[in-house]
Write a protein that holds these residues in place. Structure first.
Motif, PDB file in Angstrom:
ATOM      1  N   GLY A 486      14.290   3.254 -41.019  1.00 57.53           N
ATOM      2  CA  GLY A 486      14.158   2.198 -42.016  1.00 57.53           C
ATOM      3  C   GLY A 486      15.247   2.269 -43.065  1.00 57.53           C
ATOM      4  O   GLY A 486      16.242   2.992 -42.922  1.00 57.53           O
ATOM      5  N   VAL A 487      15.058   1.524 -44.169  1.00 56.37           N
ATOM      6  CA  VAL A 487      16.073   1.448 -45.211  1.00 56.37           C
ATOM      7  C   VAL A 487      15.452   1.709 -46.580  1.00 56.37           C
ATOM      8  O   VAL A 487      14.264   1.518 -46.790  1.00 56.37           O
ATOM      9  CB  VAL A 487      16.772   0.071 -45.218  1.00 56.37           C
ATOM     10  N   GLU A 488      16.305   2.165 -47.501  1.00 55.39           N
ATOM     11  CA  GLU A 488      15.896   2.407 -48.887  1.00 55.39           C
ATOM     12  C   GLU A 488      16.529   1.338 -49.768  1.00 55.39           C
ATOM     13  O   GLU A 488      17.752   1.217 -49.809  1.00 55.39           O
ATOM     14  CB  GLU A 488      16.369   3.780 -49.347  1.00 55.39           C
ATOM     15  N   ILE A 489      15.694   0.582 -50.457  1.00 54.50           N
ATOM     16  CA  ILE A 489      16.182  -0.513 -51.287  1.00 54.50           C
ATOM     17  C   ILE A 489      15.823  -0.243 -52.737  1.00 54.50           C
ATOM     18  O   ILE A 489      14.658  -0.013 -53.068  1.00 54.50           O
ATOM     19  CB  ILE A 489      15.583  -1.864 -50.841  1.00 54.50           C
ATOM     20  N   LYS A 490      16.804  -0.285 -53.625  1.00 52.52           N
ATOM     21  CA  LYS A 490      16.570  -0.010 -55.035  1.00 52.52           C
ATOM     22  C   LYS A 490      16.446  -1.291 -55.860  1.00 52.52           C
ATOM     23  O   LYS A 490      15.902  -1.259 -56.948  1.00 52.52           O
ATOM     24  CB  LYS A 490      17.718   0.840 -55.597  1.00 52.52           C
ATOM     25  N   SER A 491      16.960  -2.391 -55.357  1.00 49.25           N
ATOM     26  CA  SER A 491      16.954  -3.636 -56.121  1.00 49.25           C
ATOM     27  C   SER A 491      15.533  -4.088 -56.404  1.00 49.25           C
ATOM     28  O   SER A 491      14.678  -4.104 -55.523  1.00 49.25           O
ATOM     29  CB  SER A 491      17.689  -4.731 -55.339  1.00 49.25           C
ATOM     30  N   MET A 530      27.759   2.397 -46.156  1.00 54.30           N
ATOM     31  CA  MET A 530      26.515   1.860 -45.597  1.00 54.30           C
ATOM     32  C   MET A 530      25.383   2.872 -45.730  1.00 54.30           C
ATOM     33  O   MET A 530      24.276   2.535 -46.166  1.00 54.30           O
ATOM     34  CB  MET A 530      26.715   1.497 -44.123  1.00 54.30           C
ATOM     35  N   PHE A 531      25.659   4.139 -45.377  1.00 50.51           N
ATOM     36  CA  PHE A 531      24.624   5.170 -45.509  1.00 50.51           C
ATOM     37  C   PHE A 531      24.245   5.359 -46.979  1.00 50.51           C
ATOM     38  O   PHE A 531      23.069   5.537 -47.311  1.00 50.51           O
ATOM     39  CB  PHE A 531      25.111   6.496 -44.915  1.00 50.51           C
ATOM     40  N   TYR A 532      25.224   5.319 -47.851  1.00 47.66           N
ATOM     41  CA  TYR A 532      24.972   5.497 -49.286  1.00 47.66           C
ATOM     42  C   TYR A 532      24.091   4.385 -49.842  1.00 47.66           C
ATOM     43  O   TYR A 532      23.203   4.630 -50.651  1.00 47.66           O
ATOM     44  CB  TYR A 532      26.311   5.522 -50.025  1.00 47.66           C
ATOM     45  N   ARG A 533      24.305   3.155 -49.388  1.00 47.83           N
ATOM     46  CA  ARG A 533      23.543   2.009 -49.924  1.00 47.83           C
ATOM     47  C   ARG A 533      22.180   1.869 -49.260  1.00 47.83           C
ATOM     48  O   ARG A 533      21.191   1.542 -49.919  1.00 47.83           O
ATOM     49  CB  ARG A 533      24.349   0.719 -49.681  1.00 47.83           C
ATOM     50  N   LEU A 534      22.079   2.113 -47.957  1.00 42.94           N
ATOM     51  CA  LEU A 534      20.860   1.799 -47.216  1.00 42.94           C
ATOM     52  C   LEU A 534      19.992   3.016 -46.903  1.00 42.94           C
ATOM     53  O   LEU A 534      18.768   2.882 -46.790  1.00 42.94           O
ATOM     54  CB  LEU A 534      21.210   1.076 -45.914  1.00 42.94           C
ATOM     55  N   THR A 535      20.603   4.181 -46.728  1.00 40.69           N
ATOM     56  CA  THR A 535      19.830   5.388 -46.393  1.00 40.69           C
ATOM     57  C   THR A 535      20.382   6.607 -47.129  1.00 40.69           C
ATOM     58  O   THR A 535      20.795   7.586 -46.498  1.00 40.69           O
ATOM     59  CB  THR A 535      19.838   5.657 -44.872  1.00 40.69           C
TER      60      THR A 535
END
Length: 649
Positions: A486-491, A530-535
């Protein structure tokens, strides 16, 4: 045959037994949260004294042995003989449930402690407790062990100039609670909350290393709102204050209530906090319901009056408002209905109904008198609404796209070659640059544990792209499918997209292999972004590795040697002597399977490093790939010469 349950099976518990055997009933649990309730209860008694006009300073000390001491400078708790009850008051206050001085509004008008349980809960559930009271020209000392008085109360006369007040020192008993060690921030957070709503009351905290902290807000919730806004609010702070008298039901008695409300709107920070009679309402209850109803109604009416809804558009919800709302309410009442003894929510119907109507009326006036701020609020709430709706559509698209397991994706993801093992603790996913590298990598690998995914060109700059654009990129979506976590979203507008779970990661590690040239470096940077932003957790957990391709191949007597730098090349050449052939290493697509195994896939011979989380990481991602154009230009001017030779070569 007796079933063991008869007339003699029924028994009643004393107050001491009830607390020590069923402490969760009174403290909300028998864990450390329940044990900390005892501290909140004793502090509540001291703040109630302040609200009644007595004492302006409270000290709480947390000792290394996990004991706690609370001292105030108020009137001092009555502990001497009570003619009306035929008992000492210390028996009623410290050893009896449902006994105290707050059942009558004569002593405490807006009290937090109402049930006559808090002090008794603390003493009865303690391993030891020492109480010192100074009042009426006397000092009283009491000692308790395991909820029972030790000896007799000691009483001695003191001079009139001695400060009155109550001091209680106790340790929550591990025979009653599972734990009695508390994080220091539990004290500081609670004292901060109490300072916010008890304007003019100073709290002093002394931690286990005897360091002092003070908590004090001269202007109460207005000062607090200024603090949490960090000067980022786009509307001014609005403050309302009111008093009212009413009843929760026609057949119930009337009670008095007071209301303080402060709010503003902020693009970056949001908060919804309510306090009642000095208690932080973690779960809100009546004030939160009133805020949601009033703000949703008032802003919806405002949007309609300005004709800002499009045809057939659904109206706003409170979520669209709360994304940008910073609001704190501080209410008081002479009668309070708490959900339970932990006092995390109130259920007073009159408070909810009155506050809802009051806020609706005041907001209507505020919008009329402040048209520019009203326009800003409408614009931002609609932006939040549209962002939320867009995010929900993206969430559903992403959920649909990311469904499936690695094993059934093999034939459906272009450029992916799976490994045989299903053991997640061994499986490795290797990302290679371009399909041209797929053939030799596939042949030059350990097919049992090494899977390959050949990237089809460069991916998006995920630092600048919107989430809906990111999740329309086939390469990124395919890679996320393969990861499986999955993904990690901070917004805040896209928080519903957050479905990350590292336990669902299908690989022990992810290895990135790119050519040692400018294009390879760019692809590597985009992948790490991409890894830094999403995972980002994959980086923090050390799951991302970069495998360096060699710069040079040095051939001597038909044997190849590989160098990853000029210095290493020179060292190898010096060691081998004459008859060496030096050539820049071929791109991954031109390597033989044997060369690919030796330089890229064999853990024993390849050169790799694990990507680590660095405190400057965010700074550099923003510098190189974000919108910080000024600093990027300065960095290029300062460091360009370092890269010119390599680029020209």
């Amino acid at each position: 045959m007796s079933n063991g349950y008869g007339n003699d099976s029924i028994r009643s518990l004393s107050d001491r037994e009830a607390v020590r055997m069923r402490v969760a009933t009174y403290a909300g649990g028998n864990d450390k949260h329940g044990a900390f309730t005892t501290a909140r209860e004793i502090l509540s008694n001291s703040t109630d004294e302040f609200k009644a006009g007595h004492g302006n300073e409270i000290t709480i000390q947390y000792f290394k042995d996990s004991s706690i001491k609370v001292s105030d400078k108020a009137r001092g708790c009555p502990v001497d003989w009570n003619e009306a009850e035929g008992k000492y008051n210390y028996e009623l206050i410290y050893l009896s449930l449902n006994a105290g001085g707050k059942y009558s509004q004569d002593s405490y008008e807006y009290a937090l402690g109402l049930n006559g349980i808090g002090s008794a809960l603390t003493i009865l559930s303690s391993e030891f407790a020492f109480v010192e009271v100074i009042r009426d020209g006397y000092k009283y000392n009491l000692e308790f062990k395991k909820g029972e008085l030790v000896g007799e109360m000691k009483k001695e006369q003191v001079s009139d100039d001695v400060q009155t007040g109550t001091s209680i020192h106790w340790r929550p008993d591990l025979e009653v609670f599972l734990e009695n060690n508390f994080p220091e921030e539990w004290f500081t957070e609670y004292l901060e909350q109490q300072a916010i709503v008890n304007k003019g009351l100073k709290f002093i905290f002394i931690n286990q290393t005897e360091e002092y902290q003070e908590f004090y807000y001269e202007n109460g919730i207005i000062d607090y709102l200024n603090k949490i806004n960090e000067n980022k609010n786009f509307t001014e702070i609005v403050y309302f204050e009111s008093e009212a008298t009413g009843k929760d039901r026609d057949d119930k008695p009337e009670y008095r209530s007071k209301y303080q409300i402060a709010f503003c709107f902020n693009n970056e920070i949001n908060a919804l906090e309510s306090y009642h009679n000095s208690s932080f309402l973690k779960h809100g209850g009546s004030p939160h319901n009133a805020i949601k109803n009033a703000f949703t109604y008032a802003i919806d009416q405002l949007i309609k009056s300005k004709g800002k809804y499009t045809k057939n558009e659904k109206k706003i919800s409170f979520d669209h408002i709360s994304d940008s709302l910073v609001i704190v309410t501080n209410t008081y009442s002479t009668e309070t209905s708490y959900q339970n003894q932990t006092k995390f929510a109130i259920t007073n119907k009159f408070i909810q109904d009155y506050l809802t109507k009051y806020l609706k009326d005041q907001l209507e006036i505020y919008f009329i008198e402040n048209p520019l701020e009203a326009d800003k609020i409408v614009e931002q709430v609609l932006i939040n609404k549209h962002s939320s709706e867009k995010a929900e559509k993206t969430r559903l698209d992403v959920k649909k796209k990311l469904q499936g397991t690695v094993n059934n994706l093999t034939g459906r993801i272009d450029g992916f070659v799976n490994c045989r093992s299903k053991d997640v603790t061994k499986r490795q996913l290797t990302l290679v640059e371009g399909k041209s590298a797929l053939g030799s990598t596939k042949q030059g690998r350990d097919a049992e544990i090494q899977a390959i995914y050949a990237l089809r060109g460069k991916i998006l700059n995920c630092l600048k792209a919107d989430y809906d654009k990111i999740f329309k990129n086939d390469i990124i979506v395919d890679l996320l499918k393969l990861l499986g976590c999955g993904v990690e979203i901070k917004s805040k507008h896209n928080k519903d997209l957050n479905n990350f779970d590292i336990n669902n990661l299908k690989w022990k590690e992810i290895n990135i292999v790119v050519d040692s040239d400018i294009d390879g470096g760019h692809i590597l940077t985009l992948l790490l972004t991409m890894f830094y932003r999403l995972t980002p957790t994959l980086i923090r957990e050390g799951r991302i590795n970069v495998i360096e391709s060699p710069l040079y191949e040095i051939v001597h007597n038909d044997k190849s040697y590989f160098a990853h730098s000029d210095a290493k090349k020179d060292s190898i050449v010096k060691e081998l002597g004459n008859n060496v052939v030096i050539q820049r290493s071929k791109g991954l697509g031109e390597n033989t399977p044997e060369m690919m195994w030796e330089t890229t896939m064999n853990p024993l011979t390849r050169k790799q490093y694990t990507v680590t989380e660095d405190e400057l990481q965010e700074k550099y991602f923003d510098l190189f790939l974000g919108d910080n154009l000024t600093d990027r230009k300065g960095y290029i001017e300062d460091h360009l010469h370092e890269y010119l030779e390599e680029a020209l070569d």
